[in-house]
Design a protein around this motif. Structure first.
Motif, PDB file in Angstrom:
ATOM      1  N   GLU A  63       0.835  -1.209   0.000  1.00  0.00           N
ATOM      2  CA  GLU A  63       0.000   0.000   0.000  1.00  0.00           C
ATOM      3  C   GLU A  63       0.869   1.258   0.000  1.00  0.00           C
ATOM      4  O   GLU A  63       0.552   2.241  -0.667  1.00  0.00           O
ATOM      5  CB  GLU A  63      -0.951  -0.016   1.187  1.00  0.00           C
ATOM      6  CG  GLU A  63      -2.064  -1.023   1.021  1.00  0.00           C
ATOM      7  CD  GLU A  63      -3.023  -1.061   2.196  1.00  0.00           C
ATOM      8  OE1 GLU A  63      -2.920  -0.208   3.107  1.00  0.00           O
ATOM      9  OE2 GLU A  63      -3.900  -1.942   2.199  1.00  0.00           O
ATOM     10  N   ARG A  64       1.976   1.214   0.745  1.00  0.00           N
ATOM     11  CA  ARG A  64       2.908   2.337   0.748  1.00  0.00           C
ATOM     12  C   ARG A  64       3.521   2.506  -0.655  1.00  0.00           C
ATOM     13  O   ARG A  64       3.673   3.616  -1.149  1.00  0.00           O
ATOM     14  CB  ARG A  64       3.998   2.097   1.794  1.00  0.00           C
ATOM     15  CG  ARG A  64       4.905   3.263   2.028  1.00  0.00           C
ATOM     16  CD  ARG A  64       5.828   3.112   3.249  1.00  0.00           C
ATOM     17  NE  ARG A  64       6.558   1.851   3.274  1.00  0.00           N
ATOM     18  CZ  ARG A  64       6.283   0.827   4.088  1.00  0.00           C
ATOM     19  NH1 ARG A  64       5.283   0.913   4.945  1.00  0.00           N
ATOM     20  NH2 ARG A  64       7.006  -0.277   4.059  1.00  0.00           N
ATOM     21  N   ALA A  65       3.823   1.395  -1.310  1.00  0.00           N
ATOM     22  CA  ALA A  65       4.371   1.455  -2.674  1.00  0.00           C
ATOM     23  C   ALA A  65       3.366   2.088  -3.629  1.00  0.00           C
ATOM     24  O   ALA A  65       3.750   2.909  -4.476  1.00  0.00           O
ATOM     25  CB  ALA A  65       4.763   0.057  -3.147  1.00  0.00           C
ATOM     26  N   VAL A  66       2.088   1.725  -3.502  1.00  0.00           N
ATOM     27  CA  VAL A  66       1.045   2.333  -4.335  1.00  0.00           C
ATOM     28  C   VAL A  66       1.019   3.838  -4.102  1.00  0.00           C
ATOM     29  O   VAL A  66       0.994   4.633  -5.053  1.00  0.00           O
ATOM     30  CB  VAL A  66      -0.343   1.706  -4.053  1.00  0.00           C
ATOM     31  CG1 VAL A  66      -1.455   2.529  -4.687  1.00  0.00           C
ATOM     32  CG2 VAL A  66      -0.390   0.265  -4.533  1.00  0.00           C
ATOM     33  N   ARG A  67       1.053   4.234  -2.846  1.00  0.00           N
ATOM     34  CA  ARG A  67       1.043   5.662  -2.513  1.00  0.00           C
ATOM     35  C   ARG A  67       2.243   6.384  -3.120  1.00  0.00           C
ATOM     36  O   ARG A  67       2.109   7.439  -3.732  1.00  0.00           O
ATOM     37  CB  ARG A  67       1.044   5.839  -0.989  1.00  0.00           C
ATOM     38  CG  ARG A  67       1.003   7.307  -0.558  1.00  0.00           C
ATOM     39  CD  ARG A  67       1.462   7.511   0.865  1.00  0.00           C
ATOM     40  NE  ARG A  67       2.883   7.169   0.945  1.00  0.00           N
ATOM     41  CZ  ARG A  67       3.469   6.657   2.014  1.00  0.00           C
ATOM     42  NH1 ARG A  67       2.777   6.387   3.085  1.00  0.00           N
ATOM     43  NH2 ARG A  67       4.761   6.404   2.014  1.00  0.00           N
ATOM     44  N   ASP A  68       3.422   5.789  -2.988  1.00  0.00           N
ATOM     45  CA  ASP A  68       4.637   6.423  -3.500  1.00  0.00           C
ATOM     46  C   ASP A  68       4.637   6.494  -5.031  1.00  0.00           C
ATOM     47  O   ASP A  68       5.045   7.505  -5.610  1.00  0.00           O
ATOM     48  CB  ASP A  68       5.879   5.681  -3.014  1.00  0.00           C
ATOM     49  CG  ASP A  68       6.081   5.804  -1.503  1.00  0.00           C
ATOM     50  OD1 ASP A  68       5.445   6.677  -0.873  1.00  0.00           O
ATOM     51  OD2 ASP A  68       6.871   5.014  -0.952  1.00  0.00           O
ATOM     52  N   LEU A  69       4.182   5.426  -5.686  1.00  0.00           N
ATOM     53  CA  LEU A  69       4.108   5.424  -7.148  1.00  0.00           C
ATOM     54  C   LEU A  69       3.089   6.439  -7.657  1.00  0.00           C
ATOM     55  O   LEU A  69       3.290   7.061  -8.698  1.00  0.00           O
ATOM     56  CB  LEU A  69       3.770   4.020  -7.666  1.00  0.00           C
ATOM     57  CG  LEU A  69       4.886   2.985  -7.511  1.00  0.00           C
ATOM     58  CD1 LEU A  69       4.335   1.580  -7.737  1.00  0.00           C
ATOM     59  CD2 LEU A  69       6.045   3.289  -8.445  1.00  0.00           C
TER      60      LEU A  69
END
Length: 100
Positions: A63-69
Motif C-alpha cells: 500500500e505504501r508502494a502504491v502511494r509512493d508510485l
C-alpha cells in the motif's frame, strides 16, 4: 580523526529505502502486466501477497508502494483502482521494445 568503515560508501542506499524501491517495482510491474485489467488496491495487495507468511506487514508495504508510485506519477488511483499512467506504460514499452 574518525575513520569510515571500509565497506561504507557514499552511494549506498539505506536498507529500508532499498526495500521500498523493490516493493514499488513489484507493484508497478504487477499493475503493468495486468493492464488493462483493473484492480482495486485491496485486490492488488491480495494478489501480490497471496501465500506470504507476513501478509499484513507486506500488505502495508505494498500500500505504501502504491502511494509512493502515485506520488511520482506512475500510478493513478481513480475510484480506488490501481491504473498505470501513460508515463508508466511508455516506460514498459521502452523496456520491451527499445534497445536498452
Amino acid at each position: 580523526m574518525q575513520d569510515q568503515p571500509s565497506e561504507a560508501s557514499d552511494h549506498e542506499v539505506p536498507p529500508t529505502e532499498a526495500q521500498d524501491i523493490r516493493d514499488q517495482g513489484v507493484v508497478l510491474i504487477h499493475v503493468l502486466t495486468r493492464h488493462p485489467t483493473l484492480l482495486t488496491i485491496p485486490d492488488l495487495v491480495r494478489e501480490i501477497t497471496a501465500g506470504s507468511e507476513n501478509e499484513a506487514t507486506e500488505g502495508d508495504a505494498m500500500e505504501r508502494a502504491v502511494r509512493d508510485l502515485t506520488g511520482v506519477g506512475l500510478l493513478m488511483c481513480p475510484s480506488g483502482l490501481a491504473v498505470p499512467t501513460p508515463a508508466a506504460q511508455r516506460f514498459l514499452k521502452i523496456l520491451y521494445e527499445g534497445n536498452c
